[in-house]
Design a protein around this motif. Sequence first.
Motif, PDB file in Angstrom:
ATOM      1  N   THR B  29      15.628 -13.357 -43.095  1.00 55.33           N
ATOM      2  CA  THR B  29      14.990 -14.065 -41.984  1.00 55.33           C
ATOM      3  C   THR B  29      14.946 -15.560 -42.246  1.00 55.33           C
ATOM      4  O   THR B  29      14.988 -16.009 -43.397  1.00 55.33           O
ATOM      5  CB  THR B  29      13.558 -13.538 -41.750  1.00 55.33           C
ATOM      6  N   CYS B  42      12.652 -15.627 -37.046  1.00 53.99           N
ATOM      7  CA  CYS B  42      11.222 -15.363 -36.871  1.00 53.99           C
ATOM      8  C   CYS B  42      10.436 -16.601 -37.274  1.00 53.99           C
ATOM      9  O   CYS B  42      10.655 -17.156 -38.354  1.00 53.99           O
ATOM     10  CB  CYS B  42      10.802 -14.160 -37.723  1.00 53.99           C
ATOM     11  N   ASP B  49       5.854 -10.448 -33.897  1.00 61.98           N
ATOM     12  CA  ASP B  49       7.206 -10.629 -34.446  1.00 61.98           C
ATOM     13  C   ASP B  49       7.218 -10.523 -35.961  1.00 61.98           C
ATOM     14  O   ASP B  49       8.119  -9.947 -36.563  1.00 61.98           O
ATOM     15  CB  ASP B  49       7.743 -12.025 -34.080  1.00 61.98           C
ATOM     16  N   THR B  50       6.201 -11.104 -36.586  1.00 58.01           N
ATOM     17  CA  THR B  50       6.138 -11.078 -38.049  1.00 58.01           C
ATOM     18  C   THR B  50       5.871  -9.661 -38.537  1.00 58.01           C
ATOM     19  O   THR B  50       6.458  -9.212 -39.531  1.00 58.01           O
ATOM     20  CB  THR B  50       5.045 -12.049 -38.553  1.00 58.01           C
TER      21      THR B  50
END
Lengths: 263, 232
Positions: B29, B42, B49-50
């Motif tokens: 990410t 992200c 989202d995390t």
Amino acid sequence: MKVLILGGNGMLGPWVVKAMKTRHEILLTDINSPPKSYKGEFMKLSVDDVEGVVNAAKGMDIIVNLSVLRPHRRIAFEVNTLGNYSMMIAARENNISKVINTGPHFQLVGPQYEEWDFNLNPDMPPQPGTRLYALSKSLGQEVCRVFTEDNNIHVITLLYYNMKHHWDLSGPEQENIDYHLDMNVPYSTTWPDCGEAVRCAVETPIEKLNSRCETFFILPELPHKKFNSSKTFVVLGWKPMYKLESLWTKSNRKPENNNTEAF
Amino acid sequence: MKILVTSAKSNISKKIIMDLKKNHDVISTDVSGQNNHNFVQCQLDELRDTDLLLKDVDIIINIGYDGQSGSDKILIDYYTRCIYNLLWSASENGVSRVINISTLKLFETCYENLAITENWSTHPISSDVNILCAYLCEMVHKEFARDKKIKVTNIRIGFGDSNSTSFLSDGDLLKYLELIINYKQQIKKTPYQVPPQYWETIHIQSKVPNQRFITKKFDSIFDQFRKNKNKE
């Protein structure tokens, strides 16, 4: 002295201004405008605006940081951590050799200390834990400490716990006082005394400091000895007007509901 | 074992990801940028989202130094707030371990002849925001470990070119990292109860003439690992 106050329009700011306004030249800054009753100089400024803080600090002798933000993750880090970075850059760029920082006790004394130990003193290594407010302020404090290691800047940090009016022991976080429990928190300090502590720190000569980064608990001497504030009295010469005895003695408790059965 | 690697666009991450993919299920990410390296973009905000990023992840390998670029403000925000969000989500989503890759540059200003080990206090400097951020990033990790929210192995890696006494080659980094991923902490048995360790720092650098940093701790891990392998 010319004093730049950051975050000066919060709860502590007015008490700091009151303690210092007749003795020092103040430039008050905050993201919110002060009340109309404030007669001094004011500049709208966010503490995380590095360039803005550097410019505001031009010609100043001391920077005082009163800015805090607690619940919002992004803004908490911007104010509590990055704000201190702005302040220290401003001190370095403007050759300001003294900075007064403020914060909550638990940026140093997190639950791993407070729930276990006594005689907690301000020279212990920080253990803030993961609480947002505590950790973001503690990171800001470490930024200050690192800057004092390789710059000629002295940082005095004042740590508070609860702040109260001597005539009203309730607070924003507690509407009703439960008189039949022990003190709800280990120390409380009155607003005027909190403001006076900043004035004392501003006026303390740097020669009296043991190092370029010194921390002080701001509390009156209390019999339970949970926190040790002796260094504050000796080095800063701070003498609190109030001890708020009714929080920690039986004789002074006068519950409004007359419920005195515990005694 | 599913591993998440952060700062996917950085050179160090690219090397690590390529190597780990041989033996592990790896996702990566980064907070922004052209997504031509198949990483998950992200922002590491306090958002779902995390949490989604961490689904079924066993280990996070966080690049705690030199993984991001930008202004001082961007860097400090990333290495404090974003890492706080990442670790908070990790602890909420059952990630068992984080390996934070920090740097031995935290001792760069110390005299070369000092026998620096993991027990020495670091010396971050204010004039290099990247070093300051590495220090702050370590501190965020340490507090999550202190509150027993997640187990952290904080590795500080060597730096400089092959002539440097602090050098760490890419080959050694990848070999040592694989060992650290597979290594389980040895809890010393004593008459006193020793709680499981949540925080551990390990220094690694290559074996070079006049090696600057003491790496005995890692060497003992390496020996133990070899002995265990031989037994198998």
